[in-house]
Design a protein around this motif. Structure first.
Motif, PDB file in Angstrom:
ATOM      1  N   LYS A 128      44.670  89.202  92.591  1.00  0.00           N
ATOM      2  CA  LYS A 128      44.492  90.320  93.522  1.00  0.00           C
ATOM      3  C   LYS A 128      43.059  90.817  93.430  1.00  0.00           C
ATOM      4  N   GLY A 129      42.435  91.023  94.570  1.00  0.00           N
ATOM      5  CA  GLY A 129      41.033  91.411  94.595  1.00  0.00           C
ATOM      6  C   GLY A 129      40.092  90.230  94.576  1.00  0.00           C
ATOM      7  N   GLY A 130      40.651  89.021  94.573  1.00  0.00           N
ATOM      8  CA  GLY A 130      39.824  87.818  94.549  1.00  0.00           C
ATOM      9  C   GLY A 130      39.072  87.599  95.848  1.00  0.00           C
ATOM     10  N   SER A 163      41.651  83.722 110.691  1.00  0.00           N
ATOM     11  CA  SER A 163      43.110  83.622 110.637  1.00  0.00           C
ATOM     12  C   SER A 163      43.650  83.899 109.244  1.00  0.00           C
ATOM     13  N   TRP A 164      42.974  83.377 108.227  1.00  0.00           N
ATOM     14  CA  TRP A 164      43.446  83.580 106.859  1.00  0.00           C
ATOM     15  C   TRP A 164      43.308  85.030 106.421  1.00  0.00           C
ATOM     16  N   ALA A 165      42.329  85.743 106.955  1.00  0.00           N
ATOM     17  CA  ALA A 165      42.219  87.168 106.633  1.00  0.00           C
ATOM     18  C   ALA A 165      43.500  87.897 107.034  1.00  0.00           C
ATOM     19  N   LEU A 168      46.411  86.778 104.694  1.00  0.00           N
ATOM     20  CA  LEU A 168      46.273  87.353 103.352  1.00  0.00           C
ATOM     21  C   LEU A 168      46.389  88.876 103.333  1.00  0.00           C
ATOM     22  N   LYS A 169      46.715  89.459 104.468  1.00  0.00           N
ATOM     23  CA  LYS A 169      46.841  90.917 104.547  1.00  0.00           C
ATOM     24  C   LYS A 169      47.856  91.402 103.518  1.00  0.00           C
ATOM     25  N   SER A 232      31.061  93.555  98.110  1.00  0.00           N
ATOM     26  CA  SER A 232      31.547  93.231  99.460  1.00  0.00           C
ATOM     27  C   SER A 232      33.039  93.523  99.587  1.00  0.00           C
ATOM     28  N   SER A 233      33.508  94.534  98.857  1.00  0.00           N
ATOM     29  CA  SER A 233      34.949  94.795  98.746  1.00  0.00           C
ATOM     30  C   SER A 233      35.618  95.171 100.067  1.00  0.00           C
ATOM     31  N   TYR A 234      34.844  95.596 101.069  1.00  0.00           N
ATOM     32  CA  TYR A 234      35.446  95.964 102.358  1.00  0.00           C
ATOM     33  C   TYR A 234      35.107  94.940 103.438  1.00  0.00           C
ATOM     34  N   MET A 235      34.885  93.705 103.015  1.00  0.00           N
ATOM     35  CA  MET A 235      34.562  92.634 103.956  1.00  0.00           C
ATOM     36  C   MET A 235      35.617  91.536 103.867  1.00  0.00           C
ATOM     37  N   THR A 236      36.217  91.199 104.985  1.00  0.00           N
ATOM     38  CA  THR A 236      37.085  90.028 105.066  1.00  0.00           C
ATOM     39  C   THR A 236      37.123  89.540 106.508  1.00  0.00           C
TER      40      THR A 236
END
Length: 249
Positions: A128-130, A163-165, A168-169, A232-236
């Motif tokens: 988690k957080g990876g 798509s994976w973002a 992975l939600k 970059s914790s708020y980037m996906t």
């Protein structure tokens, strides 16, 4: 303390070029790094540079058994993964009219199928957080002569992240694309040399880029370290270009 202190990272295509530069940067920032590649000689040479905070596993991203061996090794030794840099890729010139089935299959097998199953097989180990980082390219958003198949493969990688973002939600795992422009690596130089116009091609990139030069692998590695870290914790689902501006203007 480095911003990747205590993290476990995996880099495919990690024995040379951008992959090796990123391994060096991750280690400098405190991570333990597994590099994965097909050539044992290159892996051994890379380990000699990287030192004790790295481990090499030989294999091919298009071979499911090799990927299973990689992730079983990591599970047994580290228990999980914090950073996955799916960087292995290949590019060759082939203009329309000269594209062969073998060229198409080779490019898509490594760049698309290899990326897909690298990530999918790693997923149960990613904490988690990876952070998952996919190597894209400026050509994924540009028209590029003689590189339509490669460009299409990198456009596919770009959509994987989008798509994976969504897939992975809720997991806390982020996925982003890192897209270099022309970068000073042996592989890029060898590709340009196949045309017999290596110097002219490099000069063309230098002229087109607002920064007036091609990139250094360490510059791409620095951005990989940013995407790997909590900075970059708020980037996906996004794409970051390291291209001297060539695809931005």
């Amino acid at each position: 303390m480095g911003k990747l202190e205590g993290k476990t990272a995996v880099i495919t295509g990690g024995a040379s070029g951008i992959g090796l530069a990123t391994a060096k940067r991750f280690i400098a920032d405190g991570a333990f790094v597994y590099i994965f590649g097909r050539r044992q000689e290159a892996l051994d040479a890379a380990l000699a540079e990287l030192g004790p905070e790295a481990r090499a596993v030989r294999g091919d991203t298009t071979n499911p058994d090799d990927l299973d061996h990689l992730f079983e090794t990591i599970k047994g030794e580290k228990g999980g993964i914090d950073i996955l840099f799916a960087n292995a890729g290949v590019g060759e010139f082939a203009p329309l009219g000269q594209i062969t089935a073998d060229h198409y299959a080779h490019t898509f097998d490594i760049n698309v199928r290899g990326t897909l199953f690298t990530v999918q097989k790693a997923l149960p180990l990613i904490r988690k957080g990876g952070s998952i980082i996919l190597t894209g390219s400026t050509v994924g958003v540009m028209g590029t002569p003689a590189m339509s198949v490669y460009s299409a493969s990198k456009a596919a990688v770009r959509n994987f992240a989008r798509s994976w973002a969504l897939d992975l939600k809720g997991t806390g795992i982020r996925v982003n694309v890192l897209s270099p422009g022309a970068t000073e690596t042996q592989k890029v130089r060898e590709l340009f040399a196949t045309t017999g116009m290596e110097d002219e091609i490099v000069a063309g990139f230098e002229e087109k880029a607002p920064l007036g030069r091609i990139g250094d692998p360490s510059e791409t590695a620095a951005v990989a370290a940013f995407l790997a870290s909590d900075d970059s914790s708020y980037m996906t689902g996004g794409e970051v270009f390291v291209d001297g501006g060539i695809a931005q203007v």
